[in-house]
Write a protein that holds these residues in place. Structure first.
Motif, PDB file in Angstrom:
ATOM      1  N   ILE A 108      54.509  54.629  78.255  1.00 61.42           N
ATOM      2  CA  ILE A 108      54.900  55.370  77.228  1.00 61.42           C
ATOM      3  C   ILE A 108      56.258  56.008  78.043  1.00 61.42           C
ATOM      4  N   ASP A 109      57.478  55.874  77.355  1.00 59.08           N
ATOM      5  CA  ASP A 109      58.805  56.571  77.943  1.00 59.08           C
ATOM      6  C   ASP A 109      59.047  57.753  77.026  1.00 59.08           C
ATOM      7  N   PHE A 110      58.752  58.851  77.480  1.00 59.88           N
ATOM      8  CA  PHE A 110      59.164  59.985  76.930  1.00 59.88           C
ATOM      9  C   PHE A 110      60.719  60.506  77.005  1.00 59.88           C
ATOM     10  N   SER A 111      61.439  59.874  77.903  1.00 59.47           N
ATOM     11  CA  SER A 111      62.656  60.339  78.234  1.00 59.47           C
ATOM     12  C   SER A 111      63.508  59.670  76.928  1.00 59.47           C
ATOM     13  N   ARG A 112      63.158  59.051  76.173  1.00 59.49           N
ATOM     14  CA  ARG A 112      63.861  58.545  75.182  1.00 59.49           C
ATOM     15  C   ARG A 112      63.153  58.978  73.720  1.00 59.49           C
ATOM     16  N   GLU A 113      62.728  60.095  73.617  1.00 56.29           N
ATOM     17  CA  GLU A 113      62.296  60.610  72.534  1.00 56.29           C
ATOM     18  C   GLU A 113      63.329  60.667  71.240  1.00 56.29           C
ATOM     19  N   PRO A 114      62.753  60.528  70.056  1.00 57.63           N
ATOM     20  CA  PRO A 114      63.685  60.450  68.864  1.00 57.63           C
ATOM     21  C   PRO A 114      63.982  61.993  68.622  1.00 57.63           C
ATOM     22  N   SER A 115      65.343  62.251  67.919  1.00 54.64           N
ATOM     23  CA  SER A 115      65.634  63.340  67.388  1.00 54.64           C
ATOM     24  C   SER A 115      64.679  64.163  66.594  1.00 54.64           C
ATOM     25  N   PRO A 116      64.505  65.570  66.483  1.00 51.20           N
ATOM     26  CA  PRO A 116      63.581  66.190  65.782  1.00 51.20           C
ATOM     27  C   PRO A 116      63.703  65.774  64.198  1.00 51.20           C
ATOM     28  N   ALA A 117      64.862  65.722  64.024  1.00 48.98           N
ATOM     29  CA  ALA A 117      65.162  65.568  62.303  1.00 48.98           C
ATOM     30  C   ALA A 117      64.531  63.961  61.987  1.00 48.98           C
ATOM     31  N   ALA A 118      64.990  62.983  62.954  1.00 46.31           N
ATOM     32  CA  ALA A 118      64.183  61.661  62.620  1.00 46.31           C
ATOM     33  C   ALA A 118      62.841  61.578  62.655  1.00 46.31           C
ATOM     34  N   LEU A 119      62.328  62.389  63.633  1.00 46.83           N
ATOM     35  CA  LEU A 119      60.609  62.399  63.510  1.00 46.83           C
ATOM     36  C   LEU A 119      60.068  63.153  62.374  1.00 46.83           C
ATOM     37  N   HIS A 120      60.625  64.156  62.050  1.00 45.26           N
ATOM     38  CA  HIS A 120      60.077  65.010  60.906  1.00 45.26           C
ATOM     39  C   HIS A 120      60.300  64.299  59.410  1.00 45.26           C
ATOM     40  N   ASP A 121      61.223  63.360  59.500  1.00 45.39           N
ATOM     41  CA  ASP A 121      61.431  62.413  58.401  1.00 45.39           C
ATOM     42  C   ASP A 121      60.281  61.442  58.165  1.00 45.39           C
TER      43      ASP A 121
ATOM     44  N   PRO B  57      56.412  59.620  57.734  1.00 43.45           N
ATOM     45  CA  PRO B  57      55.259  59.700  56.865  1.00 43.45           C
ATOM     46  C   PRO B  57      54.428  60.875  57.521  1.00 43.45           C
ATOM     47  N   PHE B  58      53.979  60.537  58.897  1.00 38.28           N
ATOM     48  CA  PHE B  58      53.305  61.313  59.559  1.00 38.28           C
ATOM     49  C   PHE B  58      53.597  62.782  59.380  1.00 38.28           C
ATOM     50  N   LEU B  59      54.830  63.063  60.047  1.00 35.19           N
ATOM     51  CA  LEU B  59      55.084  64.615  59.822  1.00 35.19           C
ATOM     52  C   LEU B  59      55.305  64.967  58.467  1.00 35.19           C
ATOM     53  N   LYS B  60      55.746  64.247  57.571  1.00 41.43           N
ATOM     54  CA  LYS B  60      55.734  64.922  55.931  1.00 41.43           C
ATOM     55  C   LYS B  60      54.532  65.216  55.638  1.00 41.43           C
ATOM     56  N   ALA B  61      53.475  64.243  55.969  1.00 47.46           N
ATOM     57  CA  ALA B  61      52.148  64.440  55.409  1.00 47.46           C
ATOM     58  C   ALA B  61      51.463  65.556  56.229  1.00 47.46           C
ATOM     59  N   LEU B  62      51.542  65.876  57.499  1.00 51.72           N
ATOM     60  CA  LEU B  62      51.123  66.836  58.207  1.00 51.72           C
ATOM     61  C   LEU B  62      51.628  68.209  57.662  1.00 51.72           C
ATOM     62  N   ASP B  63      53.029  68.307  57.513  1.00 52.56           N
ATOM     63  CA  ASP B  63      53.566  69.569  56.891  1.00 52.56           C
ATOM     64  C   ASP B  63      53.033  69.924  55.609  1.00 52.56           C
ATOM     65  N   ARG B  64      53.089  68.943  54.712  1.00 59.16           N
ATOM     66  CA  ARG B  64      52.643  68.995  53.224  1.00 59.16           C
ATOM     67  C   ARG B  64      51.249  69.458  53.028  1.00 59.16           C
ATOM     68  N   HIS B  65      50.193  68.995  53.641  1.00 56.85           N
ATOM     69  CA  HIS B  65      49.068  69.145  53.445  1.00 56.85           C
ATOM     70  C   HIS B  65      48.239  70.184  54.353  1.00 56.85           C
ATOM     71  N   THR B  66      49.202  71.217  55.266  1.00 57.70           N
ATOM     72  CA  THR B  66      48.808  72.239  55.753  1.00 57.70           C
ATOM     73  C   THR B  66      49.388  73.406  55.285  1.00 57.70           C
ATOM     74  N   SER B  67      50.274  73.118  54.298  1.00 61.04           N
ATOM     75  CA  SER B  67      51.209  74.186  53.744  1.00 61.04           C
ATOM     76  C   SER B  67      50.576  75.101  52.542  1.00 61.04           C
ATOM     77  N   PRO B  68      51.008  76.274  52.334  1.00 57.42           N
ATOM     78  CA  PRO B  68      50.323  77.061  50.803  1.00 57.42           C
ATOM     79  C   PRO B  68      50.924  76.303  49.855  1.00 57.42           C
ATOM     80  N   PRO B  69      50.386  76.846  48.781  1.00 56.23           N
ATOM     81  CA  PRO B  69      49.466  77.713  48.585  1.00 56.23           C
ATOM     82  C   PRO B  69      47.953  77.104  49.069  1.00 56.23           C
TER      83      PRO B  69
END
Length: 303
Positions: A55-68, A70-82
């Motif tokens: 795994i090459d960690f020197s070529r990580e994606p931009s934070p914006a691209a990563l948070h867009d 499905p994984f990051l969207k679902a993680l945020d959505r289902h651990t958020s209030p209420p």
């Protein structure tokens, strides 16, 4: 993977595999003196194992691209209030689908597992021409005390009859029927939540199971603090809107909950009825609940 694992720990390291595809390392560990990662494909939510050197960690994606993804969207959505004390998280698909998601809890139990039920699900593979998808929420306690039954489940996977998503369900699954929910299950005083999660994953890996990026809280009980910790561990909480033993009726897109550990026969009876009588129901892999347009990965249920 199998074999002894040491140094098992939580990380969050985006990088790229040899093909250049984005992967997120969520766990790091050593096996046979070699460092490995447990990886999540943030677009498909599939998990895999890889040596650190791959795994090459020197070529990580931009934070914006990563948070867009499905994984990051679902993680945020289902651990958020209420926040809900019981049944917070994904209870139904995030997108319209033609099918349902079968999830099976394996809480600690001295009873034999529900072999008739698992055999009925596996039998559908003959009519559908593919392994039937289901998610099994595994406790470390059940796994350690039911090795032969686990072996039977793994054999169904090897024979192409079942396609199992292995969901973490904690290690001990403490429960006291006389204690209020606010101090019960993983909210019991003195509980080491991270240990409950990581010890189960390590045991899964040592028994040849690849953990998914999903977690089911025992009793479906959690508070905002546990949900925050779960998010730090990069796991998506899985609830249910169709706990069959409680008489809840599944609809298209439902996350169905039954217990396959012998502790809840009414739920198994209801599930067997659905499996044997409902010709229009399709089983979908759990990850498809979070990916728009992924419901083509299905197995039609019919006699």
């Amino acid at each position: 993977m199998g074999g002894q694992i040491t140094g098992y720990r939580s990380v969050f390291k985006p990088g790229r595999d040899p093909s250049g595809s984005i992967r997120v390392a969520i766990r790091q560990f050593e096996s046979n003196a070699v460092t490995h990662f447990l990886l999540v494909d943030p677009f498909t939510l599939e998990t895999s194992l890889a040596r650190a050197a791959a795994i090459d960690f020197s070529r990580e994606p931009s934070p914006a691209a990563l948070h867009d993804t499905p994984f990051l969207k679902a993680l945020d959505r289902h651990t958020s209030p209420p926040y809900k004390l019981q049944n917070h998280g994904a209870r139904h698909t995030d997108f319209p689908v033609n099918g349902m998601f079968l999830t099976v809890d394996m809480c600690p139990s001295r009873r034999p597992f529900e072999k008739e039920f698992f055999t009925a699900v596996a039998g559908l593979s003959r009519q559908n021409g593919r392994a039937m998808p289901l998610a099994i929420a595994m406790t470390g306690n059940w796994l350690e005390s039911h090795r032969d039954e686990l072996g039977w489940l793994k054999n169904q996977v090897a024979q192409g009859k079942l396609a199992i998503t292995w969901v973490n369900h904690s290690y001990n699954h403490f429960y006291d029927p006389k204690t209020p929910l606010e101090r019960n299950f993983l909210l019991a005083p003195g509980t080491d939540f991270a240990q409950e999660v990581l010890a189960t994953e390590r045991l899964m890996l040592e028994n040849g199971l690849t953990p998914s990026p999903f977690f089911r809280f025992p009793g479906l009980v959690a508070d905002r603090h546990l949900l925050a910790k779960l998010k730090e561990l990069a796991l998506i909480p899985i609830g249910s809107d169709a706990w069959l033993a409680k008489g809840e009726t599944p609809q298209s897109g439902s996350i169905i909950l039954v217990h396959g550990n012998g502790n809840e026969p009414p739920g198994i009876a209801a599930a067997l009825k659905i499996l044997r009588e409902n010709h229009g129901v399709r089983l979908l892999p759990l990850r498809a609940a979070f990916i728009q347009g992924a419901h083509g990965e299905a197995g039609r249920m019919k006699e």
